[in-house]
Design a protein around this motif. Structure first.
Motif, PDB file in Angstrom:
ATOM      1  N   TYR A   1      42.267  34.937  17.639  1.00 53.45           N
ATOM      2  CA  TYR A   1      42.100  34.885  18.973  1.00 53.45           C
ATOM      3  C   TYR A   1      40.756  34.665  19.457  1.00 53.45           C
ATOM      4  CZ  TYR A   1      46.775  36.648  19.919  1.00 53.45           C
ATOM      5  OH  TYR A   1      48.181  36.908  20.261  1.00 53.45           O
ATOM      6  N   GLN A   2      40.365  33.888  20.516  1.00 56.01           N
ATOM      7  CA  GLN A   2      39.085  33.931  20.721  1.00 56.01           C
ATOM      8  C   GLN A   2      38.456  34.656  22.089  1.00 56.01           C
ATOM      9  OE1 GLN A   2      37.688  30.004  22.133  1.00 56.01           O
ATOM     10  NE2 GLN A   2      35.576  30.503  22.355  1.00 56.01           N
ATOM     11  N   ASN A   3      39.273  34.711  23.012  1.00 59.70           N
ATOM     12  CA  ASN A   3      39.015  35.612  24.364  1.00 59.70           C
ATOM     13  C   ASN A   3      40.326  35.657  25.027  1.00 59.70           C
ATOM     14  OD1 ASN A   3      38.955  33.259  26.093  1.00 59.70           O
ATOM     15  ND2 ASN A   3      36.889  33.131  24.954  1.00 59.70           N
ATOM     16  N   ALA A   4      40.464  36.412  25.820  1.00 61.70           N
ATOM     17  CA  ALA A   4      41.681  36.561  26.925  1.00 61.70           C
ATOM     18  C   ALA A   4      41.246  37.229  28.353  1.00 61.70           C
ATOM     19  CB  ALA A   4      42.710  37.921  26.323  1.00 61.70           C
ATOM     20  N   THR A   5      42.189  36.618  29.051  1.00 59.14           N
ATOM     21  CA  THR A   5      42.179  37.185  30.583  1.00 59.14           C
ATOM     22  C   THR A   5      43.507  37.884  31.167  1.00 59.14           C
ATOM     23  OG1 THR A   5      40.638  35.413  30.968  1.00 59.14           O
ATOM     24  CG2 THR A   5      41.546  36.467  32.859  1.00 59.14           C
ATOM     25  N   LEU A   6      43.024  39.045  31.657  1.00 56.53           N
ATOM     26  CA  LEU A   6      44.373  39.859  32.071  1.00 56.53           C
ATOM     27  C   LEU A   6      44.256  39.644  33.482  1.00 56.53           C
ATOM     28  CD1 LEU A   6      43.874  42.971  29.926  1.00 56.53           C
ATOM     29  CD2 LEU A   6      44.923  40.770  29.218  1.00 56.53           C
ATOM     30  N   TYR A   7      45.460  39.335  34.210  1.00 59.03           N
ATOM     31  CA  TYR A   7      45.549  39.116  35.454  1.00 59.03           C
ATOM     32  C   TYR A   7      46.435  40.436  35.949  1.00 59.03           C
ATOM     33  CZ  TYR A   7      43.909  34.493  34.889  1.00 59.03           C
ATOM     34  OH  TYR A   7      43.032  33.329  34.333  1.00 59.03           O
ATOM     35  N   VAL A   8      45.921  41.197  36.584  1.00 60.92           N
ATOM     36  CA  VAL A   8      46.637  42.361  37.326  1.00 60.92           C
ATOM     37  C   VAL A   8      46.840  42.319  38.484  1.00 60.92           C
ATOM     38  CG1 VAL A   8      46.429  45.003  37.387  1.00 60.92           C
ATOM     39  CG2 VAL A   8      45.150  43.716  35.494  1.00 60.92           C
ATOM     40  N   GLY A   9      48.273  42.598  38.664  1.00 61.78           N
ATOM     41  CA  GLY A   9      48.752  42.500  40.348  1.00 61.78           C
ATOM     42  C   GLY A   9      48.926  43.793  40.801  1.00 61.78           C
ATOM     43  N   GLU A  10      49.077  44.851  40.201  1.00 63.10           N
ATOM     44  CA  GLU A  10      49.226  46.171  40.822  1.00 63.10           C
ATOM     45  C   GLU A  10      48.046  46.737  41.423  1.00 63.10           C
ATOM     46  OE1 GLU A  10      50.527  48.871  42.389  1.00 63.10           O
ATOM     47  OE2 GLU A  10      52.080  48.243  41.172  1.00 63.10           O
ATOM     48  N   ARG A  11      48.127  46.990  42.689  1.00 58.98           N
ATOM     49  CA  ARG A  11      46.638  47.432  43.156  1.00 58.98           C
ATOM     50  C   ARG A  11      46.575  48.850  43.266  1.00 58.98           C
ATOM     51  NH1 ARG A  11      44.002  43.621  46.338  1.00 58.98           N
ATOM     52  NH2 ARG A  11      42.434  45.265  46.540  1.00 58.98           N
ATOM     53  N   ASN A  12      47.603  49.507  42.857  1.00 60.52           N
ATOM     54  CA  ASN A  12      47.531  50.849  42.772  1.00 60.52           C
ATOM     55  C   ASN A  12      46.553  51.379  41.386  1.00 60.52           C
ATOM     56  OD1 ASN A  12      47.709  53.682  42.294  1.00 60.52           O
ATOM     57  ND2 ASN A  12      49.691  53.614  43.309  1.00 60.52           N
ATOM     58  N   PRO A  13      45.417  51.880  41.462  1.00 58.83           N
ATOM     59  CA  PRO A  13      44.610  52.085  40.497  1.00 58.83           C
ATOM     60  C   PRO A  13      45.350  53.122  39.291  1.00 58.83           C
ATOM     61  CG  PRO A  13      43.679  53.313  42.330  1.00 58.83           C
ATOM     62  CD  PRO A  13      44.795  52.419  42.957  1.00 58.83           C
ATOM     63  N   GLU A  14      46.030  54.050  39.744  1.00 60.53           N
ATOM     64  CA  GLU A  14      46.828  54.719  38.849  1.00 60.53           C
ATOM     65  C   GLU A  14      47.919  54.138  37.809  1.00 60.53           C
ATOM     66  OE1 GLU A  14      48.992  57.668  41.119  1.00 60.53           O
ATOM     67  OE2 GLU A  14      47.278  58.600  42.002  1.00 60.53           O
ATOM     68  N   TYR A  15      48.128  52.700  38.078  1.00 62.56           N
ATOM     69  CA  TYR A  15      49.084  52.278  37.284  1.00 62.56           C
ATOM     70  C   TYR A  15      47.963  50.896  36.400  1.00 62.56           C
ATOM     71  CZ  TYR A  15      52.960  54.030  40.142  1.00 62.56           C
ATOM     72  OH  TYR A  15      53.604  54.821  40.828  1.00 62.56           O
ATOM     73  N   ILE A  16      47.066  50.646  36.788  1.00 60.45           N
ATOM     74  CA  ILE A  16      46.076  49.623  36.226  1.00 60.45           C
ATOM     75  C   ILE A  16      45.968  49.834  34.680  1.00 60.45           C
ATOM     76  CG2 ILE A  16      43.812  50.376  36.941  1.00 60.45           C
ATOM     77  CD1 ILE A  16      43.200  47.516  37.243  1.00 60.45           C
ATOM     78  N   ASP A  17      45.954  51.239  34.494  1.00 58.96           N
ATOM     79  CA  ASP A  17      45.431  51.739  33.059  1.00 58.96           C
ATOM     80  C   ASP A  17      46.898  51.097  32.075  1.00 58.96           C
ATOM     81  OD1 ASP A  17      47.255  53.695  34.160  1.00 58.96           O
ATOM     82  OD2 ASP A  17      45.981  55.203  33.541  1.00 58.96           O
TER      83      ASP A  17
END
Length: 277
Positions: free
Chosen positions: A223-239
């Motif tokens: 792998y060279q790099n990666a982008t994570l696209y997060v849709g959950e706007r509740n910060p308790e779940y982003i982890d």
């Protein structure tokens, strides 16, 4: 031959190159080569290096370097340098070419002696393809850029960053699921990052990645790099969401059954109490 060659023996390639020239009569003078095991006895020392940074006529494609010796030159402690990242057959071809310089041959002699052509074909050392790796990165130092443009306010950003740090600790301590020790740090520039986290309007987390082909076959290795696209706007779940995505990328997993708990599908998505605290 320099005994500091990297993790493999080049003796066969060196001896093969010696045998080649000892059966040739071309050159500005007659020369005979004998392999010796003691560097202090050598008149020509072959060093294997990670990268050649200078040579007469050097450019970024230079893979070997040797002095052009004439009959009257004193062959005392002359050094031939060869890059060490090529398959053994290619390495022998490079040594043959460079030893040709030590018998007075130059690139312009390639019409008579083809091995002295200024450019030669080379194959890199074959490396394990990405699909066969349990860890698919060349680095363990991950630089993370949190792209909040138009999605998260500056007040919210600190909360999100803290949640991400807490979640990603799973992969940096108290886990034996990785064969390497990894670290994550936020950076202020997207250009510095090898992982980007970006908010999007969808459920869960999605990711895309870019890969390198580091040898001479047609398959990708790392792998060279990666982008994570997060849709959950509740910060308790982003982890949880981003740590799950990291599991796929760090373990090079094909599906959730290859991930450890709680990312293996047996727990309800977002149930973070049992692992973040």
């Amino acid at each position: 031959m320099d005994e500091n060659a990297l993790n493999r023996s080049y003796k066969q390639a060196v001896v093969g190159a010696i045998d080649f020239w000892n059966n040739q009569s071309v050159g500005s003078y007659d020369a005979n080569y004998t392999y010796v095991s003691n560097a202090s006895e050598a008149q020509i020392l072959i060093q294997f290096v990670n990268k050649i940074t200078y040579c007469d006529g050097y450019d970024n494609s230079t893979v070997g370097c040797a002095p052009v010796l004439e009959k009257d030159d004193v062959a005392l402690a002359q050094t031939v340098r060869v890059e060490d990242r090529y398959a053994m057959e290619s390495t022998q071809d490079i040594i043959i070419h460079e030893l040709g310089h030590t018998r007075g041959l130059v690139h312009e002699d390639s019409n008579e002696v083809p091995v002295m052509n200024e450019t030669i074909g080379t194959l890199l050392i074959p490396e394990t393809n990405l699909e066969n790796r349990s860890y698919g990165w060349q680095t363990t130092d991950f630089r993370v850029y949190f792209d909040t443009a138009g999605t998260v306010s500056s007040v919210e950003e600190d909360t999100y960053r803290q949640e991400i740090r807490e979640g990603w600790q799973y992969w940096t301590k108290d886990t034996d699921h990785l064969e390497k020790d990894v670290s994550f740090r936020f950076v202020d520039s997207r250009e510095e990052a090898n992982i980007v986290v970006k908010m999007r309007d969808h459920e869960g987390v999605r990711w895309e990645y870019w890969v390198f082909n580091t040898d001479s076959d047609d398959s990708f290795e790392v792998y060279q790099n990666a982008t994570l696209y997060v849709g959950e706007r509740n910060p308790e779940y982003i982890d949880y969401n981003t740590a799950t995505a990291l599991g796929y990328l760090l373990l090079n997993a094909e599906n959730e059954t290859e991930l450890p708990e709680p990312f293996d599908g047996d727990d309800e998505l977002g149930d973070t109490d049992r692992w973040t605290d």
